[in-house]
Motif scaffolding. Structure first.
Motif, PDB file in Angstrom:
ATOM      1  N   SER A 155       8.833 -11.628 -11.534  1.00  0.00           N
ATOM      2  CA  SER A 155       9.818 -10.989 -10.648  1.00  0.00           C
ATOM      3  C   SER A 155      11.032 -11.892 -10.454  1.00  0.00           C
ATOM      4  CB  SER A 155       9.189 -10.614  -9.304  1.00  0.00           C
ATOM      5  OG  SER A 155       8.876 -11.752  -8.540  1.00  0.00           O
ATOM      6  N   GLU A 156      10.812 -13.183 -10.369  1.00  0.00           N
ATOM      7  CA  GLU A 156      11.932 -14.128 -10.250  1.00  0.00           C
ATOM      8  C   GLU A 156      12.718 -14.204 -11.560  1.00  0.00           C
ATOM      9  OE1 GLU A 156      10.027 -17.740  -8.924  1.00  0.00           O
ATOM     10  OE2 GLU A 156       9.528 -16.858  -6.982  1.00  0.00           O
ATOM     11  N   GLN A 157      12.011 -14.225 -12.679  1.00  0.00           N
ATOM     12  CA  GLN A 157      12.662 -14.295 -13.992  1.00  0.00           C
ATOM     13  C   GLN A 157      13.570 -13.094 -14.236  1.00  0.00           C
ATOM     14  OE1 GLN A 157       9.821 -14.497 -17.209  1.00  0.00           O
ATOM     15  NE2 GLN A 157      11.351 -14.153 -18.785  1.00  0.00           N
ATOM     16  N   TYR A 158      13.129 -11.899 -13.821  1.00  0.00           N
ATOM     17  CA  TYR A 158      13.904 -10.680 -14.043  1.00  0.00           C
ATOM     18  C   TYR A 158      14.738 -10.264 -12.833  1.00  0.00           C
ATOM     19  CZ  TYR A 158      11.627  -9.996 -18.527  1.00  0.00           C
ATOM     20  OH  TYR A 158      11.190 -10.156 -19.812  1.00  0.00           O
ATOM     21  N   SER A 159      14.759 -11.105 -11.804  1.00  0.00           N
ATOM     22  CA  SER A 159      15.589 -10.890 -10.603  1.00  0.00           C
ATOM     23  C   SER A 159      15.321  -9.559  -9.913  1.00  0.00           C
ATOM     24  CB  SER A 159      17.077 -11.008 -10.954  1.00  0.00           C
ATOM     25  OG  SER A 159      17.348 -12.276 -11.477  1.00  0.00           O
ATOM     26  N   HIS A 160      14.057  -9.244  -9.741  1.00  0.00           N
ATOM     27  CA  HIS A 160      13.706  -8.100  -8.896  1.00  0.00           C
ATOM     28  C   HIS A 160      12.596  -8.528  -7.935  1.00  0.00           C
ATOM     29  CE1 HIS A 160      11.202  -7.274 -12.646  1.00  0.00           C
ATOM     30  NE2 HIS A 160      10.255  -7.326 -11.714  1.00  0.00           N
ATOM     31  N   SER A 161      12.267  -7.665  -7.011  1.00  0.00           N
ATOM     32  CA  SER A 161      11.321  -8.033  -5.960  1.00  0.00           C
ATOM     33  C   SER A 161       9.890  -8.104  -6.477  1.00  0.00           C
ATOM     34  CB  SER A 161      11.398  -7.027  -4.807  1.00  0.00           C
ATOM     35  OG  SER A 161      10.793  -5.801  -5.181  1.00  0.00           O
ATOM     36  N   LEU A 162       9.063  -8.841  -5.755  1.00  0.00           N
ATOM     37  CA  LEU A 162       7.638  -8.887  -6.076  1.00  0.00           C
ATOM     38  C   LEU A 162       7.035  -7.494  -5.910  1.00  0.00           C
ATOM     39  CD1 LEU A 162       5.071 -10.408  -6.855  1.00  0.00           C
ATOM     40  CD2 LEU A 162       4.835 -11.097  -4.448  1.00  0.00           C
ATOM     41  N   TYR A 163       7.499  -6.737  -4.922  1.00  0.00           N
ATOM     42  CA  TYR A 163       7.028  -5.362  -4.751  1.00  0.00           C
ATOM     43  C   TYR A 163       7.266  -4.552  -6.030  1.00  0.00           C
ATOM     44  CZ  TYR A 163       6.655  -5.902   0.345  1.00  0.00           C
ATOM     45  OH  TYR A 163       6.312  -6.288   1.617  1.00  0.00           O
ATOM     46  N   GLN A 175       0.843  -1.209   0.000  1.00  0.00           N
ATOM     47  CA  GLN A 175       0.000   0.000   0.000  1.00  0.00           C
ATOM     48  C   GLN A 175       0.876   1.257   0.000  1.00  0.00           C
ATOM     49  OE1 GLN A 175      -3.614  -0.034   0.401  1.00  0.00           O
ATOM     50  NE2 GLN A 175      -3.670   2.166   0.138  1.00  0.00           N
ATOM     51  N   VAL A 176       1.913   1.265   0.832  1.00  0.00           N
ATOM     52  CA  VAL A 176       2.821   2.417   0.917  1.00  0.00           C
ATOM     53  C   VAL A 176       3.530   2.620  -0.422  1.00  0.00           C
ATOM     54  CG1 VAL A 176       4.951   3.255   2.017  1.00  0.00           C
ATOM     55  CG2 VAL A 176       3.120   2.247   3.410  1.00  0.00           C
ATOM     56  N   ARG A 177       4.023   1.553  -1.003  1.00  0.00           N
ATOM     57  CA  ARG A 177       4.749   1.663  -2.275  1.00  0.00           C
ATOM     58  C   ARG A 177       3.834   2.127  -3.409  1.00  0.00           C
ATOM     59  NH1 ARG A 177       9.667  -2.375  -2.420  1.00  0.00           N
ATOM     60  NH2 ARG A 177      10.068  -2.507  -0.204  1.00  0.00           N
ATOM     61  N   LEU A 178       2.623   1.603  -3.437  1.00  0.00           N
ATOM     62  CA  LEU A 178       1.694   2.001  -4.499  1.00  0.00           C
ATOM     63  C   LEU A 178       1.223   3.438  -4.314  1.00  0.00           C
ATOM     64  CD1 LEU A 178      -0.373  -1.264  -5.008  1.00  0.00           C
ATOM     65  CD2 LEU A 178       1.641  -0.461  -6.275  1.00  0.00           C
ATOM     66  N   GLN A 179       1.142   3.887  -3.075  1.00  0.00           N
ATOM     67  CA  GLN A 179       0.802   5.286  -2.827  1.00  0.00           C
ATOM     68  C   GLN A 179       1.900   6.198  -3.387  1.00  0.00           C
ATOM     69  OE1 GLN A 179      -2.285   5.792  -1.489  1.00  0.00           O
ATOM     70  NE2 GLN A 179      -1.946   7.864  -2.195  1.00  0.00           N
ATOM     71  N   ALA A 180       3.158   5.767  -3.263  1.00  0.00           N
ATOM     72  CA  ALA A 180       4.267   6.530  -3.841  1.00  0.00           C
ATOM     73  C   ALA A 180       4.149   6.574  -5.365  1.00  0.00           C
ATOM     74  CB  ALA A 180       5.606   5.924  -3.421  1.00  0.00           C
ATOM     75  N   VAL A 181       3.711   5.478  -5.964  1.00  0.00           N
ATOM     76  CA  VAL A 181       3.485   5.461  -7.416  1.00  0.00           C
ATOM     77  C   VAL A 181       2.405   6.479  -7.773  1.00  0.00           C
ATOM     78  CG1 VAL A 181       2.639   4.069  -9.363  1.00  0.00           C
ATOM     79  CG2 VAL A 181       4.253   3.064  -7.721  1.00  0.00           C
ATOM     80  N   LEU A 182       1.304   6.464  -7.042  1.00  0.00           N
ATOM     81  CA  LEU A 182       0.218   7.420  -7.298  1.00  0.00           C
ATOM     82  C   LEU A 182       0.708   8.863  -7.189  1.00  0.00           C
ATOM     83  CD1 LEU A 182      -2.751   5.731  -5.419  1.00  0.00           C
ATOM     84  CD2 LEU A 182      -2.687   6.309  -7.845  1.00  0.00           C
ATOM     85  N   GLU A 183       1.489   9.147  -6.164  1.00  0.00           N
ATOM     86  CA  GLU A 183       2.003  10.503  -5.973  1.00  0.00           C
ATOM     87  C   GLU A 183       2.932  10.921  -7.106  1.00  0.00           C
ATOM     88  OE1 GLU A 183       3.636  10.615  -2.001  1.00  0.00           O
ATOM     89  OE2 GLU A 183       1.698  10.039  -1.146  1.00  0.00           O
TER      90      GLU A 183
END
Length: 169
Positions: free
Chosen positions: A111-119, A20-28
């Motif tokens: 996310s695993e295929q591209y080696s980044h987080s699920l977030y 929720q916090v991360r997606l709020q940053a996307v919205l902002e």
């Protein structure tokens, strides 16, 4: 307001709170990148449905006529024309913007295929879907969706987005 619904019931509350916090940053970040009149659109309610592969498959068949489970789908409540008069857009702030559905198992796999987080993957998918809710369409425009998405991805320090991954593969 962003409402996250975990229909898979597999994600714990701590993960969902951090998301929720991360997606709020996307919205902002999206709001600061848009023209003044369209910023008010982001104050409208947005529903984010985190769903199973099977449910996403059924949504894609029913609404898009495609017989596979995709990664993200957007369902705007009302079609937007961002070229409208900004005063007309402000009148629409009471109507929810729409819903975004994300296929959690596919997001995990990517996310695993591209080696980044699920977030990070969920932020990328949410951003892509949000731009569709705002009326951008990379399948029909002249690159505006891709350009804006790329700028936002860079400003949010996210890995390559959906459009770029598709073009690079």
């Amino acid at each position: 307001m962003l409402q996250i619904i975990d229909s898979t019931q597999r994600l714990d509350s701590n993960f969902l709170q951090a998301l929720q916090v991360r997606l709020q940053a996307v919205l902002e970040q999206v709001a600061t990148s848009l023209a003044n009149g369209t910023r008010t659109l982001l104050h409208r309610d947005i529903e984010l449905l985190l769903c199973s592969k099977e449910y996403m498959h059924s949504l894609n068949v029913e609404f898009m006529g495609k017989d596979y489970a995709t990664d993200v789908l957007s369902f705007p409540l009302a079609p937007l024309d961002l070229a409208r008069d900004s005063s007309e857009l402000e009148l629409m702030t009471e109507v929810p913007l729409g819903s975004i559905a994300i296929n959690i198992p596919l997001a995990q796999m990517i996310s695993e295929q591209y080696s980044h987080s699920l977030y990070d993957e969920l932020c990328l998918l949410f951003l892509h879907g949000l731009l569709h809710l705002l009326g951008f369409d990379h399948e029909r425009d002249s690159g505006e969706h891709r350009a804006l998405e790329s700028r936002l991805i860079t400003s949010l320090s996210l890995p390559n987005g959906l459009i770029d991954r598709t073009l690079l593969s």
